[in-house]
Write a protein that holds these residues in place. Sequence first.
Motif, PDB file in Angstrom:
ATOM      1  N   ILE A 203      -1.034   0.292  -4.066  1.00 51.52           N
ATOM      2  CA  ILE A 203       0.151  -0.843  -4.155  1.00 51.52           C
ATOM      3  C   ILE A 203       0.531  -0.785  -2.781  1.00 51.52           C
ATOM      4  CG2 ILE A 203       1.977   0.547  -5.055  1.00 51.52           C
ATOM      5  CD1 ILE A 203       1.021  -3.280  -5.636  1.00 51.52           C
ATOM      6  N   GLU A 204       0.827   0.266  -2.101  1.00 52.33           N
ATOM      7  CA  GLU A 204       1.817   0.367  -0.746  1.00 52.33           C
ATOM      8  C   GLU A 204       0.519  -0.176   0.212  1.00 52.33           C
ATOM      9  OE1 GLU A 204       3.278   3.892   0.862  1.00 52.33           O
ATOM     10  OE2 GLU A 204       4.512   4.395  -1.226  1.00 52.33           O
ATOM     11  N   GLU A 205      -0.754  -0.396   0.057  1.00 51.39           N
ATOM     12  CA  GLU A 205      -1.733  -0.934   0.997  1.00 51.39           C
ATOM     13  C   GLU A 205      -1.411  -2.336   0.907  1.00 51.39           C
ATOM     14  OE1 GLU A 205      -3.447   0.628   3.434  1.00 51.39           O
ATOM     15  OE2 GLU A 205      -2.002   2.063   2.922  1.00 51.39           O
ATOM     16  N   ARG A 206      -1.537  -2.794  -0.547  1.00 48.77           N
ATOM     17  CA  ARG A 206      -1.044  -4.274  -0.615  1.00 48.77           C
ATOM     18  C   ARG A 206       0.201  -5.007   0.151  1.00 48.77           C
ATOM     19  NH1 ARG A 206      -5.725  -6.550  -3.120  1.00 48.77           N
ATOM     20  NH2 ARG A 206      -6.587  -5.025  -4.631  1.00 48.77           N
ATOM     21  N   ILE A 207       1.219  -3.905  -0.005  1.00 51.71           N
ATOM     22  CA  ILE A 207       2.589  -4.347   0.350  1.00 51.71           C
ATOM     23  C   ILE A 207       2.450  -4.239   1.871  1.00 51.71           C
ATOM     24  CG2 ILE A 207       4.878  -3.595   0.920  1.00 51.71           C
ATOM     25  CD1 ILE A 207       4.605  -2.488  -1.994  1.00 51.71           C
ATOM     26  N   LYS A 208       1.713  -3.438   2.696  1.00 49.09           N
ATOM     27  CA  LYS A 208       1.259  -3.593   4.025  1.00 49.09           C
ATOM     28  C   LYS A 208       0.494  -4.821   4.434  1.00 49.09           C
ATOM     29  CE  LYS A 208       1.434   1.472   4.056  1.00 49.09           C
ATOM     30  NZ  LYS A 208       0.572   2.515   4.395  1.00 49.09           N
ATOM     31  N   ASP A 209      -0.412  -5.298   3.438  1.00 53.26           N
ATOM     32  CA  ASP A 209      -0.894  -6.515   3.917  1.00 53.26           C
ATOM     33  C   ASP A 209      -0.339  -7.533   3.962  1.00 53.26           C
ATOM     34  OD1 ASP A 209      -3.552  -5.466   4.401  1.00 53.26           O
ATOM     35  OD2 ASP A 209      -4.056  -5.375   2.364  1.00 53.26           O
TER      36      ASP A 209
END
Length: 107
Positions: free
Chosen positions: A81-87
């Motif tokens: 989920i943190e990667e999605r947020i960064k995206d």
Amino acid sequence: MKAKEYKKLRDEIIADAFRLSDSKRIEYTEGNHNDNVLWNFENIAKLTKLEPLQVLSVYYQKHNSSINNYLKDGKEYSEPIEERIKDMINYLLLMVAMIRKYEKENK
């Protein structure tokens, strides 16, 4: 969370988001990463007869759906989920770049 901890977390997330943006840009712009960071959106817009902001919206909504699913069930699927947020952070920055570019071109 204390302010000092939050600042550290914020700085780490933004630095990671920028690293992610830089690494993905090379792939998505097909060699045009230094000349036009918006190349991918503009190219797909031409192919689909959409506006570049509409193309960006599709990408953005894909991540938004994943985040909404996480908020509902707390599960991560194909990507943390943190990667999605960064995206999402990077798409918002790209949106600002588009708005500024196209406003300048339309003046």
